[in-house]
Design an enzyme around this catalytic site. Structure first.
Site, PDB file in Angstrom:
ATOM      1  CB  CYS A  41      -0.924  -0.026   1.220  1.00 59.44           C
ATOM      2  SG  CYS A  41      -2.054   1.372   1.355  1.00 59.44           S
ATOM      3  CB  SER A  43      -0.164   3.750   4.241  1.00 61.66           C
ATOM      4  OG  SER A  43      -1.357   4.439   3.954  1.00 61.66           O
ATOM      5  CG  HIS A  46       3.066   8.184   2.737  1.00 62.37           C
ATOM      6  ND1 HIS A  46       3.392   9.356   2.109  1.00 62.37           N
ATOM      7  CD2 HIS A  46       1.763   7.928   2.414  1.00 62.37           C
ATOM      8  CE1 HIS A  46       2.350   9.817   1.432  1.00 62.37           C
ATOM      9  NE2 HIS A  46       1.343   8.964   1.606  1.00 62.37           N
ATOM     10  CG  HIS A  62      -1.166  -0.881   6.430  1.00 66.38           C
ATOM     11  ND1 HIS A  62      -0.209  -0.583   5.488  1.00 66.38           N
ATOM     12  CD2 HIS A  62      -2.301  -0.294   6.013  1.00 66.38           C
ATOM     13  CE1 HIS A  62      -0.750   0.171   4.546  1.00 66.38           C
ATOM     14  NE2 HIS A  62      -2.025   0.359   4.843  1.00 66.38           N
ATOM     15  CB  CYS A 167      -5.838  -0.935   4.139  1.00 70.00           C
ATOM     16  SG  CYS A 167      -5.292   0.805   4.098  1.00 70.00           S
TER      17      CYS A 167
END
Length: 364
Positions: A41, A43, A46, A62, A167
């Protein structure tokens, strides 16, 4: 007792190391899960790109789904052998937010510290603590999560599909259903057609929004967006706003940003009709300041809605999304462009940085 697990560990820099870690037996209120799949993902990216700060070393991932292998004392919601989706923001179930049905803004969770409720981490490497990203760490063969982070779903949902429910799908569909509460026949534009953007489009299609306009730099991604229910597609550029206003007859009722870029977030009010709603779904780098014209927002009656995790309540929403998938109403499997091995994860992040692929999923 601990078990050995192969995992993707972040120690700094923009890449991951595939190595062996130790996973502790589940303690009170926690469950040991053998992962079947983990999403890759934005995220996670990042963190790798230094835009978000997390404790280190960290097992990334996650978006996870797998099978419960063991449970600790007091666990009642799941049992050994259950297929589960993992939530990256486990609710404490005790704070005022949780008790009022708003688990997505729980004030008692320690997931953002990458810790279990008791402040510990179940992962280690040669005796040194290793942190599971957002208390999940799904890029590992095994992990231990709080009971409230493991939500049982039917076993006929494939693991790679189930992982995305945890997610991107819940974030995108939830932004439509829980946050914007889009009514049938209302117009919407979605800026960014990665995994979350496509999930927003699925959600808009599910509730009967019309027209649904996808905006992206990639014609290839826009073609995928049309398969997911976008009625119109617009190449991002200087005349995007004019095209959207032409399609909608003056502006969209809703505009969703699914990238997390300053310039695209700031463009949302200009895509809306008076009284429209801008929904911020993509997450920008930490400490990024977004600028809006306050007078224009007030005079235009424009609402700005922050959407985190699609206001998801895992125990309520994951089973609903699984049921919609099994009923053929959420084509989540079509989101997956690449099924990869754990040792191909760095290649997947490089593809993400180039704007390639819809969603890569690690299959264990």
């Amino acid at each position: 007792m601990t078990i050995s697990s192969r995992a993707a560990v972040h120690r700094g820099g923009s890449s991951l190391e595939i190595t062996q870690i130790e996973v502790a037996a589940p303690g009170p209120g926690t469950a040991l899960v053998r992962l079947g799949a983990s999403g890759v993902c934005g995220s996670d990216r990042h963190v790798l790109d230094g835009e978000w700060e997390m404790p280190s070393p960290t097992v990334m991932g996650h978006e996870g789904a797998g099978v419960v292998e063991a449970i600790g004392e007091g666990v009642e919601d799941v049992a050994v052998g259950d297929h589960v989706v993992l939530s990256w923001f486990y609710p404490c179930r005790r704070c005022t937010a949780c008790l009022s049905g708003r688990a997505f803004v729980c004030t008692g969770s320690r997931s953002e510290e990458c810790l279990l409720p008791d402040g510990s981490t179940p992962l280690s490497e040669n005796g040194t603590p290793v942190y599971p990203y957002l208390a999940v760490g799904s890029m590992s063969e095994y992990t231990v999560v709080p009971e409230s982070a493991a939500v049982k779903i039917p076993s006929d949902v494939p693991f790679e599909v189930a992982s995305l429910l945890g997610c991107s799908v819940s974030t995108g569909v939830g932004a439509v259903v829980n946050d914007a509460m889009v009514a049938p026949g209302r117009s919407a534009v979605v800026v960014g057609t990665g995994g979350v953007g496509l999930s927003i489009i699925m959600g808009l299609n599910l509730v009967g929004a019309h027209p649904i306009i996808a905006v992206d730099l990639s014609e290839e991604k826009l073609a995928i967006a049309r398969r997911f229910g976008a009625t119109h597609s617009v190449i991002s550029g200087p005349d995007s706003q004019e095209q959207i206003r032409s399609i909608t007859g003056g502006g969209a009722d809703y505009a969703f940003e699914a990238i997390g870029r300053k310039d695209t977030i700031e463009s949302l009010p200009g895509l809306l009709v008076r009284g429209g709603t801008a929904v911020l779904v993509g997450l920008p780098p930490a400490d990024q300041t977004i600028n809006f014209d306050g007078l224009a927002l007030a005079e235009g009656g424009i609402r700005i809605v922050g959407s985190n995790y699609g206001s998801t309540v895992p125990g309520r929403d994951f089973p609903r999304l699984a049921a919609l998938y099994l009923a053929g109403k959420l084509p989540v499997d079509e989101l997956i462009s690449d099924r990869i091995r754990l040792d191909q994860v760095n290649e997947a992040f490089e593809a993400m940085r180039r704007g390639e692929r819809a969603r890569s999923v690690i299959v264990f």
